[in-house]
Design an enzyme around this catalytic site. Structure first.
Site, short mmCIF file in Angstrom:
data_model
loop_
_atom_site.label_atom_id
_atom_site.label_comp_id
_atom_site.label_asym_id
_atom_site.label_seq_id
_atom_site.Cartn_x
_atom_site.Cartn_y
_atom_site.Cartn_z
N GLU A 1 -3.23 -4.44 -3.27
CA GLU A 1 -3.73 -5.29 -4.37
C GLU A 1 -3.68 -4.55 -5.70
OE1 GLU A 1 -5.12 -4.57 -1.39
OE2 GLU A 1 -6.95 -5.72 -1.15
N CYS B 1 -4.31 0.78 -2.47
CA CYS B 1 -4.15 -0.49 -1.77
C CYS B 1 -3.07 -1.36 -2.42
CB CYS B 1 -5.45 -1.29 -1.80
SG CYS B 1 -6.82 -0.52 -0.96
N CYS C 1 -10.76 -2.46 -5.22
CA CYS C 1 -9.85 -3.54 -5.65
C CYS C 1 -10.64 -4.73 -6.19
CB CYS C 1 -8.98 -3.98 -4.48
SG CYS C 1 -7.76 -2.73 -4.01
N ASN D 1 0.82 -1.21 0.00
CA ASN D 1 0.00 0.00 0.00
C ASN D 1 0.86 1.26 0.00
OD1 ASN D 1 0.63 -0.87 2.67
ND2 ASN D 1 -1.02 0.33 3.54
N1 THU Z 1 -5.39 -1.42 2.46
C1 THU Z 1 -4.84 -2.24 1.51
O1 THU Z 1 -3.73 -2.03 1.05
N2 THU Z 1 -5.57 -3.30 1.10
C2 THU Z 1 -6.78 -3.66 1.63
O2 THU Z 1 -7.33 -4.68 1.23
C3 THU Z 1 -7.44 -2.82 2.61
C4 THU Z 1 -6.71 -1.61 3.02
C5 THU Z 1 -4.58 -0.30 2.94
C6 THU Z 1 -5.08 1.06 2.53
C7 THU Z 1 -4.52 1.91 3.66
O3 THU Z 1 -3.18 2.25 3.33
C8 THU Z 1 -4.51 1.01 4.87
O4 THU Z 1 -4.58 -0.31 4.35
C9 THU Z 1 -5.67 1.25 5.83
O5 THU Z 1 -6.89 1.21 5.18
#
Ligand code: THU
Length: 139
Positions: free
Chosen positions: A58, A56, A92, A45
Site C-alpha cells: 500500500e 508494504c 499504512c 511489498n
Molecule cells: N504486507 C503488505 O504489503 N501489506 C499489508 O497490508 C500487510 C503486510 C507485507 C509486509 C511483508 O512483506 C509481508 O506482507 C508479511 O507481513
C-alpha cells in the site's frame, strides 16, 4: 478517463504481486490505487533482510502515486495470499488517512478474489492525527 471498476482494480493489484520482493515471508502482496482522473498506480511489498525496513504494498503504491504528482484518490485494492485477506497495517492506515482520506479500500485474497471486504479509509483510522498545530500542508 473513467474510474476503474472494483474488479479491474483488484485485477491490477493481482498483477502487481508479480513484482513483489518477498524472499523472507514468501507473501506477495499487491496494491492498486485509482486516482480521481482514472489513473491506476500499483505497488507490491518490498522486504529487507533487516526486517524492519520492509515496506508494504500500500505504501509503495501511495508513494509512487504521490511522487508522480497525484493527489486525489478514489479507491485502493489490496490483495494478499491470505484468508481472511490482509487489511492495511497501522503505518499504512496513517499514510492513507493523510493522503487518501476519501478513498474506499477493497481487500481480497489474491488466490480467490471473489470474496471482497470493503472499507473506507476513514473507518479504518478513526480519530486520526492529520495535522500539526500552526502548520498547513504547503505542497
Ligand atoms: N504486507 C503488505 O504489503 N501489506 C499489508 O497490508 C500487510 C503486510 C507485507 C509486509 C511483508 O512483506 C509481508 O506482507 C508479511 O507481513
Amino acid at each position: 478517463m473513467e474510474t476503474p471498476s472494483r474488479d479491474n482494480l483488484i485485477a491490477a493489484a493481482i498483477r502487481a504481486t508479480d513484482h513483489a520482493c518477498a524472499p523472507y515471508s514468501g507473501l506477495r502482496v499487491g496494491a492498486a490505487l485509482a486516482t480521481s482522473s482514472g489513473k491506476v498506480i500499483t505497488g507490491a511489498n518490498v522486504e529487507s533482510v533487516s526486517y524492519g525496513l520492509t515496506c508494504c504494498a500500500e505504501r509503495i503504491a501511495l508513494f509512487k502515486a504521490l511522487t508522480d504528482g497525484e493527489r486525489d484518490f478514489e479507491a485502493m485494492a489490496l490483495v494478499s495470499p491470505a484468508s481472511p485477506a490482509f487489511t492495511p497495517c497501522g503505518a499504512c492506515r496513517q499514510l492513507l488517512v493523510e493522503y487518501a482520506a476519501n478513498a474506499v479500500l477493497w481487500c481480497a485474497d489474491s488466490r480467490n478474489p471473489s470474496v471482497i471486504k470493503s472499507f473506507t479509509v476513514k473507518e479504518l483510522m478513526p480519530e486520526a492525527l492529520i495535522s500539526l498545530p500552526n502548520h498547513s500542508k504547503s505542497s
